[in-house]
Design a protein around this motif. Structure first.
Motif, PDB file in Angstrom:
ATOM      1  N   TRP A  71       0.804  -1.227   0.000  1.00 21.18           N
ATOM      2  CA  TRP A  71       0.000   0.000   0.000  1.00 21.18           C
ATOM      3  C   TRP A  71       0.836   1.275   0.000  1.00 21.18           C
ATOM      4  CZ3 TRP A  71       0.626   3.235   4.151  1.00 21.18           C
ATOM      5  CH2 TRP A  71       1.198   2.686   5.307  1.00 21.18           C
ATOM      6  N   LEU A  72       1.919   1.292   0.754  1.00 22.55           N
ATOM      7  CA  LEU A  72       2.743   2.504   0.823  1.00 22.55           C
ATOM      8  C   LEU A  72       3.365   2.817  -0.538  1.00 22.55           C
ATOM      9  CD1 LEU A  72       4.012   4.786   2.456  1.00 22.55           C
ATOM     10  CD2 LEU A  72       5.860   3.213   3.086  1.00 22.55           C
ATOM     11  N   ALA A  73       3.905   1.803  -1.202  1.00 24.61           N
ATOM     12  CA  ALA A  73       4.523   2.000  -2.514  1.00 24.61           C
ATOM     13  C   ALA A  73       3.487   2.396  -3.557  1.00 24.61           C
ATOM     14  CB  ALA A  73       5.239   0.716  -2.941  1.00 24.61           C
ATOM     15  N   ALA A  74       2.298   1.802  -3.481  1.00 20.52           N
ATOM     16  CA  ALA A  74       1.250   2.120  -4.457  1.00 20.52           C
ATOM     17  C   ALA A  74       0.837   3.587  -4.344  1.00 20.52           C
ATOM     18  CB  ALA A  74       0.044   1.211  -4.242  1.00 20.52           C
ATOM     19  N   ILE A  75       0.702   4.068  -3.118  1.00 21.38           N
ATOM     20  CA  ILE A  75       0.290   5.466  -2.914  1.00 21.38           C
ATOM     21  C   ILE A  75       1.408   6.429  -3.285  1.00 21.38           C
ATOM     22  CG2 ILE A  75      -0.409   7.166  -1.189  1.00 21.38           C
ATOM     23  CD1 ILE A  75      -1.777   4.846   0.332  1.00 21.38           C
ATOM     24  N   LEU A  76       2.591   6.209  -2.720  1.00 23.33           N
ATOM     25  CA  LEU A  76       3.709   7.114  -2.960  1.00 23.33           C
ATOM     26  C   LEU A  76       4.128   7.101  -4.435  1.00 23.33           C
ATOM     27  CD1 LEU A  76       5.887   9.020  -1.892  1.00 23.33           C
ATOM     28  CD2 LEU A  76       7.284   7.011  -1.351  1.00 23.33           C
ATOM     29  N   GLY A  77       4.316   5.899  -4.994  1.00 27.07           N
ATOM     30  CA  GLY A  77       4.726   5.795  -6.385  1.00 27.07           C
ATOM     31  C   GLY A  77       3.676   6.346  -7.334  1.00 27.07           C
ATOM     32  N   GLY A  78       2.397   6.089  -7.032  1.00 26.78           N
ATOM     33  CA  GLY A  78       1.327   6.603  -7.876  1.00 26.78           C
ATOM     34  C   GLY A  78       1.285   8.116  -7.883  1.00 26.78           C
ATOM     35  N   LEU A  79       1.454   8.749  -6.715  1.00 21.18           N
ATOM     36  CA  LEU A  79       1.479  10.209  -6.641  1.00 21.18           C
ATOM     37  C   LEU A  79       2.635  10.788  -7.452  1.00 21.18           C
ATOM     38  CD1 LEU A  79       0.677  10.772  -2.850  1.00 21.18           C
ATOM     39  CD2 LEU A  79      -0.749  11.480  -4.782  1.00 21.18           C
ATOM     40  N   ILE A  80       3.806  10.193  -7.303  1.00 18.75           N
ATOM     41  CA  ILE A  80       4.981  10.674  -8.044  1.00 18.75           C
ATOM     42  C   ILE A  80       4.758  10.518  -9.544  1.00 18.75           C
ATOM     43  CG2 ILE A  80       7.435  10.283  -8.514  1.00 18.75           C
ATOM     44  CD1 ILE A  80       7.712   9.396  -5.584  1.00 18.75           C
ATOM     45  N   PHE A  81       4.256   9.355  -9.951  1.00 16.32           N
ATOM     46  CA  PHE A  81       4.049   9.087 -11.371  1.00 16.32           C
ATOM     47  C   PHE A  81       3.002  10.041 -11.951  1.00 16.32           C
ATOM     48  CE2 PHE A  81       2.178   6.967 -15.020  1.00 16.32           C
ATOM     49  CZ  PHE A  81       3.295   6.517 -15.704  1.00 16.32           C
ATOM     50  N   GLY A  82       1.876  10.222 -11.242  1.00 16.16           N
ATOM     51  CA  GLY A  82       0.838  11.121 -11.733  1.00 16.16           C
ATOM     52  C   GLY A  82       1.333  12.547 -11.870  1.00 16.16           C
ATOM     53  N   PHE A  83       2.142  12.996 -10.914  1.00 14.17           N
ATOM     54  CA  PHE A  83       2.734  14.331 -10.978  1.00 14.17           C
ATOM     55  C   PHE A  83       3.680  14.440 -12.175  1.00 14.17           C
ATOM     56  CE2 PHE A  83       5.737  17.639  -9.873  1.00 14.17           C
ATOM     57  CZ  PHE A  83       4.955  18.611  -9.257  1.00 14.17           C
ATOM     58  N   ALA A  84       4.469  13.387 -12.386  1.00 15.59           N
ATOM     59  CA  ALA A  84       5.520  13.430 -13.417  1.00 15.59           C
ATOM     60  C   ALA A  84       4.969  13.463 -14.831  1.00 15.59           C
ATOM     61  CB  ALA A  84       6.446  12.222 -13.245  1.00 15.59           C
ATOM     62  N   ILE A  85       3.852  12.761 -15.088  1.00 18.13           N
ATOM     63  CA  ILE A  85       3.385  12.651 -16.471  1.00 18.13           C
ATOM     64  C   ILE A  85       2.926  13.990 -17.036  1.00 18.13           C
ATOM     65  CG2 ILE A  85       2.816  10.209 -16.277  1.00 18.13           C
ATOM     66  CD1 ILE A  85      -0.099  10.937 -15.915  1.00 18.13           C
ATOM     67  N   VAL A  86       2.519  14.910 -16.169  1.00 16.09           N
ATOM     68  CA  VAL A  86       2.146  16.238 -16.648  1.00 16.09           C
ATOM     69  C   VAL A  86       3.380  16.966 -17.153  1.00 16.09           C
ATOM     70  CG1 VAL A  86       1.166  18.480 -15.979  1.00 16.09           C
ATOM     71  CG2 VAL A  86       0.147  16.359 -15.127  1.00 16.09           C
ATOM     72  N   TYR A  87       4.481  16.870 -16.414  1.00 16.21           N
ATOM     73  CA  TYR A  87       5.716  17.536 -16.817  1.00 16.21           C
ATOM     74  C   TYR A  87       6.382  16.836 -18.004  1.00 16.21           C
ATOM     75  CZ  TYR A  87       5.569  20.703 -12.868  1.00 16.21           C
ATOM     76  OH  TYR A  87       5.196  21.688 -11.997  1.00 16.21           O
ATOM     77  N   ALA A  88       6.273  15.516 -18.055  1.00 20.44           N
ATOM     78  CA  ALA A  88       6.879  14.768 -19.163  1.00 20.44           C
ATOM     79  C   ALA A  88       6.095  14.938 -20.457  1.00 20.44           C
ATOM     80  CB  ALA A  88       6.973  13.288 -18.798  1.00 20.44           C
ATOM     81  N   GLY A  89       4.838  15.355 -20.363  1.00 21.16           N
ATOM     82  CA  GLY A  89       4.009  15.527 -21.552  1.00 21.16           C
ATOM     83  C   GLY A  89       3.334  14.259 -22.006  1.00 21.16           C
ATOM     84  N   GLY A  90       3.312  13.243 -21.157  1.00 24.67           N
ATOM     85  CA  GLY A  90       2.659  11.988 -21.516  1.00 24.67           C
ATOM     86  C   GLY A  90       3.050  10.903 -20.537  1.00 24.67           C
ATOM     87  N   CYS A  91       2.203   9.874 -20.429  1.00 24.14           N
ATOM     88  CA  CYS A  91       2.538   8.722 -19.589  1.00 24.14           C
ATOM     89  C   CYS A  91       3.470   7.801 -20.368  1.00 24.14           C
ATOM     90  CB  CYS A  91       1.267   7.990 -19.171  1.00 24.14           C
ATOM     91  SG  CYS A  91       0.374   7.243 -20.553  1.00 24.14           S
ATOM     92  N   ALA A  92       3.681   6.603 -19.889  1.00 22.65           N
ATOM     93  CA  ALA A  92       4.636   5.698 -20.529  1.00 22.65           C
ATOM     94  C   ALA A  92       4.244   5.377 -21.970  1.00 22.65           C
ATOM     95  CB  ALA A  92       4.754   4.412 -19.719  1.00 22.65           C
ATOM     96  N   THR A  93       3.012   4.902 -22.184  1.00 22.79           N
ATOM     97  CA  THR A  93       2.588   4.548 -23.542  1.00 22.79           C
ATOM     98  C   THR A  93       2.470   5.778 -24.423  1.00 22.79           C
ATOM     99  OG1 THR A  93       0.334   4.504 -22.677  1.00 22.79           O
ATOM    100  CG2 THR A  93       1.418   2.379 -23.031  1.00 22.79           C
ATOM    101  N   GLY A  94       1.959   6.895 -23.843  1.00 17.80           N
ATOM    102  CA  GLY A  94       1.857   8.117 -24.617  1.00 17.80           C
ATOM    103  C   GLY A  94       3.215   8.607 -25.080  1.00 17.80           C
TER     104      GLY A  94
END
Length: 354
Positions: A71-94
Motif C-alpha cells: 500500500w505505501l509504494a502504491a500510494i507514494l509511487g502513484g502520486l509521483i508518477f501522476g505528478f511526473a506525467i504532466v511535466y513529461a508531456g505523456g505517460c509511458a505509452t503516450g
C-alpha cells in the motif's frame, strides 16, 4: 515466441497513435476542464480487459491474483508518477507512441523514464524500492477484501462504465458534426489512416489487445500481461550489461509500440520531427526521470497498474490508479495555476497606434 510481443506491440502502437489515446490527457482533463470523456474511454479498456482476463483465468489459461498489497509504494509511487506525467508531456505509452511520431521531447522523456526505472529496479535504487514495497497489507485483491466473486465486481464495472459511455455517446451525437473534407483514400485505407478513430472504439481495441497479451506472454514464459516499466528498465540494463536474458516478450512489446506508432504516423501523414525549446527539454527530462521513479516504486505505470492491475481488481492497481489521478491534479495546479497567475500579473500591452 517473444516475437509475438513485437507484433502485438506494433498493433498497440498503431492503435494508440491513430486513436490519439493519451491517458495523461484523460487524467488532466478531469482537473483542468472537468471533462470525463477520455477517462471514461480509459475505463472502457479496463472493463473490456477485465471480462477477458477473468474468462481466461476461469479457463485455466492464466492465473490471476495478488498475495499481498504494497500500500505505501502504491500510494507514494502513484502520486509521483501522476505528478511526473504532466511535466513529461505523456505517460509511458503516450511517450512511446509520440516518440514514434517524431516528437523529440518524447524521446528525451522516454530516455529519462527508462534510465530512472533501471536505476530503481536494477541499480542502487533497488533496495529503496524493495523496502517501500515491503510495507504490505495481507489481502491483495478487492474481491478477497470484500469476500465476493470477482465476477460480481466485473459486472458492476461493466454496467457502470457502460452507462457512462452511453452518456458520452449521446452527447457526441447531439453535437454539430464538422464539415467532412473529400476523402483522399477509399475503403480500409480511409478507415485506418484518414478518418479519426473514435475514442471509445479505440478503447475497445486496446482492451482486446490487453486480453490477447496474457496468453501470448504466458506462452513466451512471462506470466503477465501488458507492461511498460520493467521492459523499459530491462532495455537499459541490457545495453549496459549485454545480458540477453533481459530481452524478453515485454521488451519486444515496447519496441513494437515504437514501430507501430511510426508506421501509423507515416501512413497518415502525421510523422514530423519536432525539436522542443530549452524549457520543454528540461521539463521532459525531469518529468521522465520522475516518471520512472514513480512507476518503479508503484510497481507499474498507467498500463501495468491502472489498466492491467485494475482490470484484475488488485488493490495495488486501483489504489495506484487513484494516486496517479490525484498526482496529476497536483501537477495541474502547479503548472497551469502558475501560468494563470503569470498571465494575470503581466502588464497589459498598449495597443499599436494608441
Amino acid at each position: 515466441m517473444i516475437l509475438s510481443g513485437l507484433a502485438l506491440g506494433a498493433v498497440l502502437g498503431f492503435a494508440l497513435q491513430r486513436g490519439r489515446f493519451c491517458v495523461t490527457g484523460a487524467f488532466r482533463d478531469i482537473w483542468l476542464v472537468r471533462q470525463s470523456r477520455w477517462l471514461t474511454a480509459f475505463l472502457v479498456t479496463i472493463a473490456v480487459q477485465s471480462v477477458g482476463i477473468f474468462a481466461l483465468d476461469a479457463a485455466g489459461v492464466i492465473s490471476l491474483g495478488a498475495e499481498t498489497f504494497p500500500w505505501l509504494a502504491a500510494i507514494l509511487g502513484g502520486l509521483i508518477f501522476g505528478f511526473a506525467i504532466v511535466y513529461a508531456g505523456g505517460c509511458a505509452t503516450g511517450t512511446y507512441y509520440r516518440a514514434g511520431e517524431g516528437l523529440v521531447g518524447s524521446w528525451i522523456a522516454l530516455a529519462g523514464y527508462a534510465l530512472s526505472a533501471a536505476i530503481m529496479k536494477h541499480g542502487p535504487g533497488a533496495p529503496i524500492v524493495e523496502g517501500l514495497r515491503g510495507v504490505t497489507a495481507p489481502v491483495g485483491t478487492v474481491h478477497d477484501l470484500l469476500g465476493v466473486s470477482p465476477w460480481v465486481l466485473v459486472a458492476v464495472l461493466v454496467v457502470g462504465v457502460g452507462a457512462a459511455t452511453w452518456h458520452h455517446l449521446r452527447k457526441d451525437a447531439a453535437r454539430t458534426k464538422p464539415v467532412q473534407l473529400p476523402a483522399k483514400r477509399k475503403g480500409l485505407a480511409r478507415l485506418l489512416f484518414e478518418r479519426p478513430w473514435n475514442a471509445f472504439a479505440t478503447a475497445v481495441v486496446i482492451g482486446i489487445i490487453g486480453i490477447v497479451a496474457f496468453p501470448l506472454s504466458y506462452a513466451a514464459g512471462r506470466e503477465s500481461g501488458l507492461g511498460i516499466t520493467t521492459p523499459s528498465a530491462d532495455i537499459v540494463a541490457f545495453l549496459v550489461t549485454g545480458d540477453v536474458e533481459l530481452v524478453d516478450w515485454g521488451v519486444m512489446l515496447v519496441l513494437g509500440i515504437l514501430v507501430g506508432s511510426f508506421i501509423a504516423a507515416k501512413a497518415s501523414g502525421e510523422y514530423r520531427m519536432r525539436v522542443p525549446d530549452a524549457q520543454t527539454v528540461l521539463r521532459s527530462a525531469g518529468g521522465g526521470l520522475l516518471m520512472g521513479l514513480g512507476a518503479a516504486i508503484a510497481g507499474g505505470c498507467t498500463i501495468g497498474n491502472a489498466m492491467v492491475g485494475s482490470a484484475s481488481f488488485t488493490l495495488q492497481g486501483w489504489v495506484s490508479f487513484a494516486a496517479m489521478l490525484l498526482g496529476t491534479g497536483i501537477a495541474v495546479r502547479f503548472v497551469f495555476g502558475a501560468r494563470s497567475r503569470a498571465t494575470a500579473s503581466a502588464p497589459a500591452k498598449t495597443p499599436v497606434g494608441v
